[in-house]
Design a protein around this motif. Structure first.
Motif, short mmCIF file in Angstrom:
data_model
loop_
_atom_site.label_atom_id
_atom_site.label_comp_id
_atom_site.label_asym_id
_atom_site.label_seq_id
_atom_site.Cartn_x
_atom_site.Cartn_y
_atom_site.Cartn_z
N TYR A 58 32.19 56.56 57.68
CA TYR A 58 30.65 57.17 58.09
C TYR A 58 30.29 57.43 56.62
CZ TYR A 58 33.86 56.42 62.00
OH TYR A 58 34.22 55.96 63.14
N TYR A 59 29.12 57.26 56.68
CA TYR A 59 28.07 57.45 55.55
C TYR A 59 26.54 58.22 56.13
CZ TYR A 59 30.95 54.39 52.69
OH TYR A 59 31.66 54.17 52.19
N GLU A 60 26.64 60.07 55.51
CA GLU A 60 25.52 60.28 55.03
C GLU A 60 24.43 59.55 54.63
OE1 GLU A 60 23.13 61.74 52.73
OE2 GLU A 60 21.62 62.10 54.41
N ASP A 61 23.01 59.50 55.56
CA ASP A 61 21.70 58.18 55.04
C ASP A 61 21.70 58.33 53.68
OD1 ASP A 61 20.42 58.65 58.67
OD2 ASP A 61 21.97 57.77 57.64
N SER A 62 21.81 58.80 53.31
CA SER A 62 21.69 59.09 51.32
C SER A 62 21.86 57.92 50.43
CB SER A 62 20.77 60.32 51.26
OG SER A 62 21.53 61.54 50.96
N VAL A 63 23.59 57.92 51.46
CA VAL A 63 23.91 57.65 50.58
C VAL A 63 24.55 56.30 50.69
CG1 VAL A 63 25.31 59.99 49.33
CG2 VAL A 63 26.41 58.76 51.66
N LYS A 64 24.05 56.11 52.25
CA LYS A 64 25.07 54.29 52.36
C LYS A 64 23.70 52.96 51.51
CE LYS A 64 24.95 55.02 57.63
NZ LYS A 64 24.40 55.13 58.74
N GLY A 65 25.14 52.13 51.59
CA GLY A 65 24.88 51.02 50.36
C GLY A 65 24.68 51.24 49.56
N ARG A 66 25.38 52.90 48.65
CA ARG A 66 25.12 53.06 47.40
C ARG A 66 26.63 53.46 47.34
NH1 ARG A 66 22.85 57.35 45.27
NH2 ARG A 66 22.32 58.37 46.75
N PHE A 67 26.96 54.13 48.15
CA PHE A 67 28.43 55.07 47.78
C PHE A 67 29.56 54.23 48.40
CE2 PHE A 67 26.58 59.67 46.85
CZ PHE A 67 26.40 59.45 45.90
N THR A 68 30.91 54.35 48.10
CA THR A 68 31.30 53.80 49.14
C THR A 68 32.50 54.76 49.00
OG1 THR A 68 31.09 50.99 48.37
CG2 THR A 68 33.63 51.83 49.30
N ILE A 69 33.25 54.79 50.15
CA ILE A 69 34.82 55.79 49.91
C ILE A 69 36.21 55.17 51.10
CG2 ILE A 69 34.50 56.48 52.77
CD1 ILE A 69 35.66 59.12 52.51
N SER A 70 37.18 55.26 50.24
CA SER A 70 38.35 54.63 50.61
C SER A 70 39.79 55.31 50.19
CB SER A 70 37.93 53.44 48.94
OG SER A 70 38.35 53.53 48.57
N ARG A 71 40.71 55.35 50.87
CA ARG A 71 42.10 55.71 50.58
C ARG A 71 43.26 54.86 50.40
NH1 ARG A 71 42.49 58.62 55.85
NH2 ARG A 71 44.55 59.03 55.74
N ASP A 72 43.61 56.07 49.24
CA ASP A 72 45.18 54.99 49.41
C ASP A 72 46.39 55.96 50.46
OD1 ASP A 72 48.19 54.27 48.47
OD2 ASP A 72 46.84 53.28 47.30
N ASN A 73 46.46 55.31 51.38
CA ASN A 73 47.38 56.27 52.63
C ASN A 73 48.57 56.78 51.44
OD1 ASN A 73 45.59 56.58 53.76
ND2 ASN A 73 46.04 54.39 55.15
N ALA A 74 49.57 55.64 50.91
CA ALA A 74 51.03 55.90 49.96
C ALA A 74 50.39 57.15 49.09
CB ALA A 74 50.96 54.42 49.55
#
Length: 120
Positions: A58-74
């Motif tokens: 989920y992204y705040e509108d001003s960063v959509k299409g420019r920012f990507t959040i991801s995670r490494d659960n391990a």
């Protein structure tokens, strides 16, 4: 106790990219939500992006299409890839995680912040 250590901030020209990382450590049993917030100079801290334990983002509108959040659960690590940076993206970036310790205690922890400066 759960600690968060952030890295990856710095100075970049408008249009450039940065990648932030935040690693959680301590007596962690599980991590639920992982998120990034930012605080511009003289302003309040605001939400930027969230990734759920299942990978929903989920992204705040001003960063959509420019920012990507991801995670490494391990690794209990969350990332924020920031592209096409703008001067208004300048600020201190904080990661936030919530989960449970090995003792079954809920936690909600913040990182110390990493500075991002975008020059036009």
């Amino acid at each position: 106790q759960v600690q968060l250590v952030e890295s990856g901030g710095g100075s970049v020209q408008a249009g450039g990219s940065l990648r932030l990382s935040c690693a959680a450590s301590g007596s962690i049993f599980s991590v639920y939500v992982m998120a990034w917030y930012r605080q511009a100079p003289g302003k309040s801290r605001v939400w930027v992006a969230t990734v759920s334990s299942g990978g929903d983002t989920y992204y705040e509108d001003s960063v959509k299409g420019r920012f990507t959040i991801s995670r490494d659960n391990a690794k209990n690590t969350v990332y924020l890839q920031m592209n096409s940076l703008k001067s208004e993206d300048t600020g201190d970036y904080y990661c936030n995680t919530a989960g449970r310790t090995v003792n079954g205690v809920a936690f909600n922890s913040w990182g110390q912040g990493t500075q991002v400066t975008v020059s036009s």
